[in-house]
Design a protein around this motif. Structure first.
Motif, short mmCIF file in Angstrom:
data_model
loop_
_atom_site.label_atom_id
_atom_site.label_comp_id
_atom_site.label_asym_id
_atom_site.label_seq_id
_atom_site.Cartn_x
_atom_site.Cartn_y
_atom_site.Cartn_z
N ASP A 166 0.84 -1.20 0.00
CA ASP A 166 0.00 0.00 0.00
C ASP A 166 0.87 1.25 0.00
N SER A 167 1.78 1.31 -0.95
CA SER A 167 2.67 2.46 -1.08
C SER A 167 1.86 3.74 -1.26
N ARG A 168 2.42 4.80 -0.69
CA ARG A 168 1.81 6.11 -0.95
C ARG A 168 2.51 6.70 -2.16
N LEU A 169 1.72 7.13 -3.11
CA LEU A 169 2.27 7.64 -4.36
C LEU A 169 2.10 9.15 -4.43
N VAL A 170 3.05 9.82 -5.04
CA VAL A 170 2.98 11.26 -5.25
C VAL A 170 3.30 11.55 -6.71
N VAL A 171 2.53 12.43 -7.32
CA VAL A 171 2.86 12.91 -8.66
C VAL A 171 3.10 14.41 -8.57
N ILE A 172 4.24 14.85 -9.07
CA ILE A 172 4.60 16.27 -9.02
C ILE A 172 4.69 16.78 -10.45
N GLY A 173 3.86 17.78 -10.78
CA GLY A 173 3.86 18.23 -12.16
C GLY A 173 3.33 19.64 -12.33
N TYR A 188 -1.15 11.32 -4.45
CA TYR A 188 -1.19 12.68 -3.92
C TYR A 188 -0.62 13.58 -5.02
N ALA A 189 -1.38 14.62 -5.38
CA ALA A 189 -0.98 15.46 -6.52
C ALA A 189 -0.36 16.78 -6.04
N ASP A 200 -3.77 29.64 -10.93
CA ASP A 200 -5.22 29.55 -10.72
C ASP A 200 -5.82 28.38 -11.52
N GLU A 201 -5.25 28.12 -12.69
CA GLU A 201 -5.72 26.98 -13.49
C GLU A 201 -5.38 25.65 -12.81
N LEU A 202 -4.19 25.59 -12.23
CA LEU A 202 -3.79 24.37 -11.51
C LEU A 202 -4.67 24.17 -10.29
N ARG A 203 -4.89 25.24 -9.54
CA ARG A 203 -5.71 25.13 -8.32
C ARG A 203 -7.12 24.67 -8.65
N ALA A 204 -7.64 25.10 -9.82
CA ALA A 204 -9.00 24.73 -10.22
C ALA A 204 -9.12 23.22 -10.45
N ALA A 205 -7.98 22.55 -10.69
CA ALA A 205 -8.01 21.09 -10.87
C ALA A 205 -7.84 20.35 -9.55
N ASN A 206 -7.85 21.09 -8.44
CA ASN A 206 -7.83 20.51 -7.09
C ASN A 206 -6.65 19.61 -6.76
N PRO A 207 -5.44 20.10 -6.91
CA PRO A 207 -4.30 19.30 -6.44
C PRO A 207 -4.34 19.21 -4.91
N ASP A 208 -3.63 18.23 -4.35
CA ASP A 208 -3.56 18.13 -2.89
C ASP A 208 -2.68 19.23 -2.31
N LEU A 209 -1.70 19.62 -3.10
CA LEU A 209 -0.78 20.67 -2.66
C LEU A 209 -0.39 21.47 -3.89
N ALA A 210 -0.38 22.80 -3.76
CA ALA A 210 0.10 23.65 -4.86
C ALA A 210 1.14 24.59 -4.28
N VAL A 211 2.30 24.63 -4.90
CA VAL A 211 3.39 25.49 -4.41
C VAL A 211 3.91 26.33 -5.57
N GLU A 212 4.39 27.52 -5.26
CA GLU A 212 4.86 28.42 -6.33
C GLU A 212 6.09 27.86 -7.04
N THR A 213 7.02 27.30 -6.25
CA THR A 213 8.18 26.62 -6.83
C THR A 213 8.50 25.44 -5.91
N LEU A 214 9.35 24.55 -6.36
CA LEU A 214 9.70 23.40 -5.50
C LEU A 214 10.60 23.81 -4.33
N GLU A 215 10.97 25.08 -4.28
CA GLU A 215 11.63 25.58 -3.07
C GLU A 215 10.68 25.56 -1.88
N ASP A 216 9.37 25.57 -2.18
CA ASP A 216 8.36 25.62 -1.11
C ASP A 216 7.73 24.26 -0.84
N ALA A 217 8.47 23.19 -1.09
CA ALA A 217 7.86 21.85 -1.02
C ALA A 217 7.97 21.20 0.35
N GLN A 218 8.22 21.99 1.41
CA GLN A 218 8.36 21.39 2.73
C GLN A 218 7.10 20.63 3.14
N ALA A 219 5.94 21.13 2.74
CA ALA A 219 4.68 20.45 3.09
C ALA A 219 4.65 19.04 2.50
#
Ligand SMILES: [Mg+2]
Length: 226
Positions: A166-173, A188-189, A200-219
């Motif tokens: 039951d691996s937890r999967l993440v897709v980052i894109g 987890y998207a 705003d277009e990405l957020r409209a697709a309901n990702p689990d997490l949205a960050v401005e750059t991968l510098e902010d990926a601590q979450a």
């Protein structure tokens, strides 16, 4: 086990048009197309789907043979266009990879529309290829959801996961396609607007997490560490 799948273009790197240039060169050299249409979207789509759409629009028969001859010229050209276009590794990418590599139970893979040899050319150019031991690529499947499923199979194989793991999967894109294909595999998207899709277009697709750059990926790191 946790598995993070990274998209390439607009997520790990910006090639500054090297992919498009190599597509254009292949269409010119093989089929005499001097003005490759911009009407076929590239972002978030598989090389196979893009090439076959371009062939159809330019009146070239889209067959397995033309797909293979296209790939040969495209791949032979890509190293040159990567140098000429002078792209970049996106902010936070190297630090995030380094951080994830310190976590014993996290595997790193690719989930991209690039054909595998194109992915290798791009990421070798930017010194990132060796970080990714498995992935799903755009050689066979035109649809990203199918690429995602093949990426999961490749991860299971490489990481020797049990069938009922039951691996937890993440897709980052960086596109809506990355978010929808994450849904197709129950992942987890994570969305990042460093390609051409606005936040705003990405957020409209309901990702689990949205960050401005991968510098902010601590979450993301915190979620993986839970
Ligand atoms: Mg992308």
């Amino acid at each position: 086990m946790k598995v993070c799948f990274f998209d390439i273009d607009g997520t790990l790197i910006l090639s500054h048009g090297a992919g498009y240039q190599a597509f254009a060169r292949a269409f010119r050299d093989l089929y005499g197309v001097t003005d490759l249409t911009r009407d076929v979207p590239f972002a978030g789509r598989s090389d196979r789907a893009i090439a076959l759409d371009l062939m159809t629009l330019h009146g070239i028969e889209a067959t397995e043979d033309t797909w293979h001859e296209f790939q040969e010229v495209y791949l032979a050209t890509l190293p040159e266009t990567l140098v000429a276009c002078d792209g970049q590794v996106l902010p936070g990418v190297e630090a995030l990879i380094a951080q994830l590599q310190t976590m014993d139970d996290v595997g790193l893979g690719l989930l991209t529309g690039n054909v595998i040899r194109g992915a290798e050319a791009k990421l070798t150019h930017f010194g990132l290829w060796h970080h990714f031991a498995f992935g799903g690529y755009g050689d066979i499947h035109p649809h990203r959801d199918d690429i995602a499923r093949s990426a999961v199979l490749a991860a299971s194989d490489h990481l020797k996961l049990a069938r009922n793991d039951d691996s937890r999967l993440v897709v980052i894109g960086d596109t809506v396609h990355d978010i929808t294909c994450a849904r197709a595999i129950g992942a987890y998207a994570v969305a990042v607007p460093t390609g051409f899709t606005p936040m705003d277009e990405l957020r409209a697709a309901n990702p689990d997490l949205a960050v401005e750059t991968l510098e902010d990926a601590q979450a993301l790191v915190d979620w993986l560490a839970e």
